[in-house]
Design a protein around this motif. Structure first.
Motif, PDB file in Angstrom:
ATOM      1  N   PHE A 166     -31.340 -11.845  21.706  1.00 15.72           N
ATOM      2  CA  PHE A 166     -30.846 -10.594  22.261  1.00 15.72           C
ATOM      3  C   PHE A 166     -31.933  -9.737  22.905  1.00 15.72           C
ATOM      4  O   PHE A 166     -31.697  -9.130  23.955  1.00 15.72           O
ATOM      5  N   ASP A 167     -33.101  -9.672  22.302  1.00 13.96           N
ATOM      6  CA  ASP A 167     -34.178  -8.863  22.880  1.00 13.96           C
ATOM      7  C   ASP A 167     -34.579  -9.388  24.252  1.00 13.96           C
ATOM      8  O   ASP A 167     -34.752  -8.609  25.195  1.00 13.96           O
ATOM      9  N   GLU A 168     -34.753 -10.692  24.341  1.00 18.58           N
ATOM     10  CA  GLU A 168     -35.137 -11.288  25.617  1.00 18.58           C
ATOM     11  C   GLU A 168     -34.041 -11.104  26.661  1.00 18.58           C
ATOM     12  O   GLU A 168     -34.324 -10.809  27.828  1.00 18.58           O
ATOM     13  N   ALA A 193     -25.832  -7.168  24.699  1.00 21.66           N
ATOM     14  CA  ALA A 193     -27.134  -7.503  24.097  1.00 21.66           C
ATOM     15  C   ALA A 193     -27.666  -6.359  23.251  1.00 21.66           C
ATOM     16  O   ALA A 193     -28.187  -6.571  22.151  1.00 21.66           O
ATOM     17  N   GLN A 194     -27.493  -5.136  23.733  1.00 17.10           N
ATOM     18  CA  GLN A 194     -27.997  -3.983  22.990  1.00 17.10           C
ATOM     19  C   GLN A 194     -27.213  -3.769  21.704  1.00 17.10           C
ATOM     20  O   GLN A 194     -27.789  -3.429  20.661  1.00 17.10           O
ATOM     21  N   VAL A 195     -25.906  -3.987  21.752  1.00 16.36           N
ATOM     22  CA  VAL A 195     -25.105  -3.879  20.531  1.00 16.36           C
ATOM     23  C   VAL A 195     -25.532  -4.954  19.536  1.00 16.36           C
ATOM     24  O   VAL A 195     -25.729  -4.678  18.335  1.00 16.36           O
ATOM     25  N   GLN A 196     -25.732  -6.161  20.026  1.00 15.93           N
ATOM     26  CA  GLN A 196     -26.082  -7.273  19.149  1.00 15.93           C
ATOM     27  C   GLN A 196     -27.447  -7.075  18.490  1.00 15.93           C
ATOM     28  O   GLN A 196     -27.666  -7.477  17.354  1.00 15.93           O
ATOM     29  N   LYS A 197     -28.367  -6.451  19.195  1.00 11.73           N
ATOM     30  CA  LYS A 197     -29.692  -6.261  18.597  1.00 11.73           C
ATOM     31  C   LYS A 197     -29.797  -4.939  17.847  1.00 11.73           C
ATOM     32  O   LYS A 197     -30.864  -4.558  17.373  1.00 11.73           O
ATOM     33  N   GLY A 198     -28.675  -4.206  17.758  1.00 10.49           N
ATOM     34  CA  GLY A 198     -28.628  -3.023  16.907  1.00 10.49           C
ATOM     35  C   GLY A 198     -29.056  -1.736  17.558  1.00 10.49           C
ATOM     36  O   GLY A 198     -29.370  -0.760  16.863  1.00 10.49           O
ATOM     37  N   GLN A 199     -29.036  -1.684  18.886  1.00 10.25           N
ATOM     38  CA  GLN A 199     -29.396  -0.436  19.561  1.00 10.25           C
ATOM     39  C   GLN A 199     -28.175   0.456  19.720  1.00 10.25           C
ATOM     40  O   GLN A 199     -27.065   0.000  19.786  1.00 10.25           O
TER      41      GLN A 199
END
Length: 199
Positions: A166-168, A193-199
């Protein structure tokens, strides 16, 4: 349907772009170079069969040219012929493991299969194809053509996202949204991606 290149970019809302082209491809004979350039001219005239025939002649005249095989791969991919594109790209990479266009085609075709754009080839899994696609993205990420090809970047971001990286994915998709603020798909993928990485 397998969509690679400009059609995929158009469906994603990104600008239509021609595949990366080299100004003076490394082709060993004048006759092979002539057929290679004839193929490009025929392709621009929408004569795909003629272009492929010219590339076949170029390949016969110079069987050691990675550029000819990469061009064949690109043309097959644009015609949604994934198996033929993959085979030609593999031939190109067997000659020149660093051929940028062959890596680009492999990355796009394998990602399209992994995303279900066409039936998976026999014996393949989406996870394995996605993993292989990411190796091809990695091989060309430093190439100038890669950072100028928004379709390639969106596909790379989507592939990373589906692989759980997700970060990449977010880093690449942020770069796309800054270049193409009107394109809907990159924003949707970035949000995911941001939801998945917890942002």
């Amino acid at each position: 349907m397998l969509l690679v290149g400009t059609e995929a970019a158009a469906q994603a809302g990104a600008p239509r772009q021609a595949p990366a082209r080299t100004a003076a491809p490394a082709i060993g004979s004048a006759e092979a170079y002539f057929e290679f350039m004839r193929a490009r001219h025929l392709q621009q005239s929408d004569d795909v069969d003629g272009a492929l025939a010219a590339l076949d002649r170029a390949a016969a005249l110079d069987p050691t040219s990675a550029e000819v095989q990469a061009e064949r791969a690109s043309l097959f991919a644009q015609q949604n012929k994934g198996s033929e594109a993959r085979a030609a790209a593999q031939r190109s990479l067997a000659i020149d493991p660093g051929n940028v266009e062959a890596h680009r085609v492999m990355a796009l075709v394998l990602s399209a299969w992994a995303d279900g754009a066409a039936p998976l080839p026999a014996g393949e899994t989406a996870e394995r194809l996605r993993s292989e696609a990411l190796t091809h993205f990695e091989a060309i990420k430093a190439a100038p053509a890669a950072s100028a090809d928004l379709n390639l970047m969106v596909t790379h971001g989507r592939t990373l996202l589906r692989a759980g990286r997700f970060d990449e994915a977010a880093t690449i998709l942020q770069a796309v949204t800054s270049q193409a603020p009107y394109a809907a798909e990159p924003f949707a993928l970035l949000a995911e991606a941001q939801v998945q990485k917890g942002q």
